[in-house]
Design a protein around this motif. Structure first.
Motif, PDB file in Angstrom:
ATOM      1  N   GLY A   1       0.827  -1.208   0.000  1.00 29.26           N
ATOM      2  CA  GLY A   1       0.000   0.000   0.000  1.00 29.26           C
ATOM      3  C   GLY A   1       0.854   1.248   0.000  1.00 29.26           C
ATOM      4  N   ALA A   2       0.628   2.107  -0.994  1.00 26.58           N
ATOM      5  CA  ALA A   2       1.409   3.334  -1.111  1.00 26.58           C
ATOM      6  C   ALA A   2       0.912   4.381  -0.129  1.00 26.58           C
ATOM      7  CB  ALA A   2       1.322   3.871  -2.534  1.00 26.58           C
ATOM      8  N   VAL A   3       1.805   5.301   0.212  1.00 29.21           N
ATOM      9  CA  VAL A   3       1.467   6.425   1.079  1.00 29.21           C
ATOM     10  C   VAL A   3       1.402   7.676   0.221  1.00 29.21           C
ATOM     11  CG1 VAL A   3       2.230   7.831   3.025  1.00 29.21           C
ATOM     12  CG2 VAL A   3       2.560   5.369   3.076  1.00 29.21           C
ATOM     13  N   PRO A   4       0.348   8.482   0.331  1.00 33.54           N
ATOM     14  CA  PRO A   4       0.225   9.664  -0.525  1.00 33.54           C
ATOM     15  C   PRO A   4       1.230  10.746  -0.143  1.00 33.54           C
ATOM     16  CG  PRO A   4      -1.517   9.657   1.121  1.00 33.54           C
ATOM     17  CD  PRO A   4      -0.789   8.339   1.257  1.00 33.54           C
ATOM     18  N   GLY A   5       1.525  11.619  -1.111  1.00 31.71           N
ATOM     19  CA  GLY A   5       2.406  12.739  -0.855  1.00 31.71           C
ATOM     20  C   GLY A   5       3.297  13.012  -2.041  1.00 31.71           C
TER      21      GLY A   5
ATOM     22  N   ALA B   1       2.015   9.362  10.512  1.00 30.00           N
ATOM     23  CA  ALA B   1       0.663   9.651  10.982  1.00 30.00           C
ATOM     24  C   ALA B   1      -0.206   8.391  10.926  1.00 30.00           C
ATOM     25  CB  ALA B   1       0.047  10.769  10.129  1.00 30.00           C
ATOM     26  N   ARG B   2      -0.058   7.610   9.881  1.00 27.71           N
ATOM     27  CA  ARG B   2      -0.815   6.365   9.764  1.00 27.71           C
ATOM     28  C   ARG B   2      -0.460   5.414  10.898  1.00 27.71           C
ATOM     29  NH1 ARG B   2       0.176   2.840   4.444  1.00 27.71           N
ATOM     30  NH2 ARG B   2       2.219   2.607   5.457  1.00 27.71           N
ATOM     31  N   ARG B   3       0.842   5.247  11.154  1.00 28.73           N
ATOM     32  CA  ARG B   3       1.258   4.356  12.237  1.00 28.73           C
ATOM     33  C   ARG B   3       0.826   4.890  13.597  1.00 28.73           C
ATOM     34  NH1 ARG B   3       4.046  -0.542  11.743  1.00 28.73           N
ATOM     35  NH2 ARG B   3       3.541  -0.402  13.959  1.00 28.73           N
ATOM     36  N   ALA B   4       0.868   6.192  13.767  1.00 36.39           N
ATOM     37  CA  ALA B   4       0.444   6.775  15.043  1.00 36.39           C
ATOM     38  C   ALA B   4      -1.011   6.438  15.330  1.00 36.39           C
ATOM     39  CB  ALA B   4       0.651   8.286  15.021  1.00 36.39           C
ATOM     40  N   GLU B   5      -1.843   6.474  14.289  1.00 35.73           N
ATOM     41  CA  GLU B   5      -3.259   6.134  14.469  1.00 35.73           C
ATOM     42  C   GLU B   5      -3.429   4.641  14.740  1.00 35.73           C
ATOM     43  OE1 GLU B   5      -7.538   6.631  12.132  1.00 35.73           O
ATOM     44  OE2 GLU B   5      -5.649   6.863  11.046  1.00 35.73           O
ATOM     45  N   GLU B   6      -2.708   3.821  14.001  1.00 39.37           N
ATOM     46  CA  GLU B   6      -2.854   2.374  14.154  1.00 39.37           C
ATOM     47  C   GLU B   6      -2.337   1.869  15.504  1.00 39.37           C
ATOM     48  OE1 GLU B   6      -2.310   1.278   9.387  1.00 39.37           O
ATOM     49  OE2 GLU B   6      -0.683   0.920  10.827  1.00 39.37           O
ATOM     50  N   ASP B   7      -1.308   2.523  16.027  1.00 43.23           N
ATOM     51  CA  ASP B   7      -0.686   2.054  17.270  1.00 43.23           C
ATOM     52  C   ASP B   7      -1.220   2.757  18.500  1.00 43.23           C
ATOM     53  OD1 ASP B   7       0.853   0.547  15.561  1.00 43.23           O
ATOM     54  OD2 ASP B   7       2.587   1.882  15.631  1.00 43.23           O
TER      55      ASP B   7
ATOM     56  N   ARG C   1       9.466  -1.675  12.595  1.00 46.12           N
ATOM     57  CA  ARG C   1       8.434  -1.598  11.552  1.00 46.12           C
ATOM     58  C   ARG C   1       8.193  -0.155  11.135  1.00 46.12           C
ATOM     59  NH1 ARG C   1       4.539  -6.068  14.499  1.00 46.12           N
ATOM     60  NH2 ARG C   1       5.333  -7.912  13.365  1.00 46.12           N
ATOM     61  N   VAL C   2       8.188   0.751  12.097  1.00 47.69           N
ATOM     62  CA  VAL C   2       7.980   2.163  11.776  1.00 47.69           C
ATOM     63  C   VAL C   2       9.105   2.671  10.882  1.00 47.69           C
ATOM     64  CG1 VAL C   2       7.943   4.495  12.745  1.00 47.69           C
ATOM     65  CG2 VAL C   2       6.623   2.677  13.838  1.00 47.69           C
ATOM     66  N   LEU C   3      10.352   2.370  11.239  1.00 51.40           N
ATOM     67  CA  LEU C   3      11.481   2.841  10.440  1.00 51.40           C
ATOM     68  C   LEU C   3      11.470   2.207   9.052  1.00 51.40           C
ATOM     69  CD1 LEU C   3      14.016   4.573  10.404  1.00 51.40           C
ATOM     70  CD2 LEU C   3      15.281   2.645  11.364  1.00 51.40           C
ATOM     71  N   ASP C   4      11.153   0.938   8.975  1.00 51.81           N
ATOM     72  CA  ASP C   4      11.087   0.247   7.688  1.00 51.81           C
ATOM     73  C   ASP C   4      10.009   0.856   6.799  1.00 51.81           C
ATOM     74  OD1 ASP C   4      11.914  -2.362   6.155  1.00 51.81           O
ATOM     75  OD2 ASP C   4       9.722  -2.345   6.132  1.00 51.81           O
ATOM     76  N   GLU C   5       8.837   1.106   7.364  1.00 46.13           N
ATOM     77  CA  GLU C   5       7.744   1.688   6.588  1.00 46.13           C
ATOM     78  C   GLU C   5       8.054   3.125   6.192  1.00 46.13           C
ATOM     79  OE1 GLU C   5       3.924   1.193   8.447  1.00 46.13           O
ATOM     80  OE2 GLU C   5       4.292  -0.921   8.862  1.00 46.13           O
ATOM     81  N   ALA C   6       8.798   3.833   7.034  1.00 51.20           N
ATOM     82  CA  ALA C   6       9.165   5.213   6.707  1.00 51.20           C
ATOM     83  C   ALA C   6      10.053   5.250   5.471  1.00 51.20           C
ATOM     84  CB  ALA C   6       9.867   5.863   7.896  1.00 51.20           C
ATOM     85  N   VAL C   7      11.015   4.340   5.386  1.00 50.89           N
ATOM     86  CA  VAL C   7      11.893   4.299   4.221  1.00 50.89           C
ATOM     87  C   VAL C   7      11.112   3.888   2.985  1.00 50.89           C
ATOM     88  CG1 VAL C   7      13.891   3.143   3.201  1.00 50.89           C
ATOM     89  CG2 VAL C   7      13.979   3.928   5.576  1.00 50.89           C
ATOM     90  N   ASP C   8      10.236   2.907   3.124  1.00 49.21           N
ATOM     91  CA  ASP C   8       9.408   2.513   1.982  1.00 49.21           C
ATOM     92  C   ASP C   8       8.524   3.677   1.517  1.00 49.21           C
ATOM     93  OD1 ASP C   8      10.319  -0.010   1.548  1.00 49.21           O
ATOM     94  OD2 ASP C   8       8.628  -1.067   2.456  1.00 49.21           O
ATOM     95  N   ALA C   9       7.962   4.409   2.475  1.00 46.53           N
ATOM     96  CA  ALA C   9       7.126   5.549   2.107  1.00 46.53           C
ATOM     97  C   ALA C   9       7.944   6.606   1.373  1.00 46.53           C
ATOM     98  CB  ALA C   9       6.491   6.151   3.356  1.00 46.53           C
TER      99      ALA C   9
ATOM    100  N   VAL D   1      10.811   6.211  -0.478  1.00 51.91           N
ATOM    101  CA  VAL D   1      11.402   5.885  -1.781  1.00 51.91           C
ATOM    102  C   VAL D   1      10.710   4.741  -2.506  1.00 51.91           C
ATOM    103  CG1 VAL D   1      13.651   6.756  -1.079  1.00 51.91           C
ATOM    104  CG2 VAL D   1      13.107   4.342  -0.704  1.00 51.91           C
ATOM    105  N   GLY D   2       9.660   4.191  -1.926  1.00 53.35           N
ATOM    106  CA  GLY D   2       8.951   3.109  -2.585  1.00 53.35           C
ATOM    107  C   GLY D   2       9.457   1.744  -2.146  1.00 53.35           C
ATOM    108  N   SER D   3       8.617   0.765  -2.297  1.00 54.56           N
ATOM    109  CA  SER D   3       8.990  -0.591  -1.914  1.00 54.56           C
ATOM    110  C   SER D   3       9.885  -1.206  -2.980  1.00 54.56           C
ATOM    111  CB  SER D   3       7.743  -1.453  -1.713  1.00 54.56           C
ATOM    112  OG  SER D   3       6.993  -1.506  -2.914  1.00 54.56           O
ATOM    113  N   GLY D   4      10.564  -2.252  -2.602  1.00 55.77           N
ATOM    114  CA  GLY D   4      11.469  -2.927  -3.524  1.00 55.77           C
ATOM    115  C   GLY D   4      12.143  -4.074  -2.815  1.00 55.77           C
ATOM    116  N   PRO D   5      13.260  -4.546  -3.340  1.00 57.07           N
ATOM    117  CA  PRO D   5      13.980  -5.635  -2.680  1.00 57.07           C
ATOM    118  C   PRO D   5      14.309  -5.269  -1.237  1.00 57.07           C
ATOM    119  CG  PRO D   5      14.890  -5.194  -4.855  1.00 57.07           C
ATOM    120  CD  PRO D   5      13.913  -4.107  -4.580  1.00 57.07           C
TER     121      PRO D   5
END
Length: 389
Positions: free
Chosen positions: A134-138, A150-156, A173-181, A183-187
């Motif tokens: 799932g992509a994050v807008p911006g 903000a998404r993680r803050a609401e979920e947690d 998980r927060v740091l991992d998702e922040a990097v994905d948000a 620059v995008g997901s990938g290997p």
């Protein structure tokens, strides 16, 4: 010199500043002047002579400067007493839980430093992290980073009790998702490799992104750290607490200097000598005012620039700036130079810094939630008398 020599009464403060009482109170409420109760009369206040001198343009003695980095009893300026086990500056060096940050940056990944700052050396919380669909807008990296937090803050936000291990996994998980948000997901590569891949940075230069992230991870106690710890102490989840700190950092003087340094590097890299001289003469040369804790220059900047193998134009820009000011390049300037060296997007230096600093802010949130003592602070009312018209 006795401590009382560094605190002055209201009348002397007003006289030295040349302002009215309301202005003095406004300076105190905004954190520009430290104040404390008069030990001889609790109804009166004393004001930091160092801050008065700074605002009035008076010369500040070195002894005064050293004393006022912390108030008596160890409380930080603004009377907030924060205990941290993460980072210390000693002897002109930066240490992450006792290890020299510059030495760590030689080989450590951001994940390694995260585990150290989060006191997770016995286990690896990143081993259990899985990519999130799932992509994050911006439209910018910063916007997507903030949206992910903000998404993680609401979920947690569920106030359920979590073990230390659960909180560390949550931080990973927060740091991992922040990097994905950002620059995008990938290997599922190391965090710095994912950033390098997105920015199309050659593999031989990816170590500069790694070093920059590691050296950005944490620093001294500042408003961003206080905001993070206050939120965590109030019950916020790590993502929410770190988000509070990152928002504070985004509007800080450090970020403003980083932006100005980046703009200056872009402008001068072709004609460094003339541009540096003109900028210095006009008082616009930034990036060469090292923090007081580093009298010999910021070791983070020196390490980053030494590893960069700078092309002639960028090396000349740094050299001419140092020659014009008589001071070493500081960390914001070094980040700006690295961003240009790697041809990152315009805000690349700021994005690198925020992603690196998120690691440390998550560490502060975790430390406050698990080991932190209550943050002792006091609000002093300086408004109109109750009932006044």
């Amino acid at each position: 010199m006795a401590d009382t020599a560094h605190w002055i009464g209201r009348g002397e403060a007003l006289a030295r500043l040349g302002v009215k009482s309301q202005t003095l109170y406004a300076y105190v409420s905004r954190g520009r002047i430290a104040a404390r109760p008069d030990p001889d009369d609790s109804r009166r206040s004393l004001y930091a002579a160092h801050d008065i001198a700074r605002l009035s343009g008076e010369a500040v003695e070195a002894e005064d400067s050293a004393v006022y980095r912390r108030t008596p009893g160890g409380a930080a300026r603004g009377e907030a007493d924060v205990c941290s086990s993460l980072t210390a500056i000693a002897g002109g060096r930066l240490f992450y839980r006792g290890l020299d940050a510059v030495q760590l940056s030689e080989t450590a990944t951001l994940e390694d430093v995260a585990r150290r700052l989060w006191d997770a050396r016995a286990t690896n919380p990143f081993a259990e992290v899985r990519p999130r669909i799932g992509a994050v807008p911006g439209g910018s990296i910063r916007a997507r980073l903030f949206a992910a937090l903000a998404r993680r803050a609401e979920e947690d936000a569920d106030p359920k009790t979590r073990s230390v291990e659960d909180l560390r996994l949550e931080c990973a998980r927060v740091l991992d998702e922040a990097v994905d948000a950002a620059v995008g997901s990938g290997p599922r590569l190391f965090l710095h490799q994912r950033l390098a891949r997105s920015w199309k940075t050659p593999e031989r230069d990816a170590h500069l992104i790694r070093r920059a992230l590691v050296l950005s991870a944490d620093h001294e106690i500042n408003p961003a750290v206080v905001a993070t710890r206050a939120a965590a102490g109030g019950g916020a989840a790590p993502a929410a607490a770190a988000f509070a700190g990152l928002l504070t950092m985004a509007g800080s003087p450090m970020m403003a200097e980083l932006t100005r340094a980046s703009d200056w590097i872009v402008a001068v890299r072709r004609q460094a000598a003339d541009a540096a001289r003109r900028a210095h003469e006009m008082g616009r040369l930034v990036g060469f005012n090292a923090p007081e804790d580093y009298p010999a220059g910021d070791p983070r900047a020196a390490a980053l620039l030494a590893a960069a193998d700078l092309p002639a134009d960028l090396a000349r820009a740094v050299q001419e700036g140092e020659a014009a000011t008589g001071r070493k390049a500081n960390f914001p300037l070094a980040l700006a130079v690295i961003a240009r060296r790697l041809e990152l997007p315009r805000d690349g230096a700021a994005d690198l810094f925020l992603l690196g600093r998120l690691t440390g802010l998550l560490g502060h949130a975790l430390d406050q939630a698990t080991n932190g003592s209550p943050i002792r602070s006091r609000l002093r009312y300086v408004g109109p008398e109750p009932g006044a018209h």
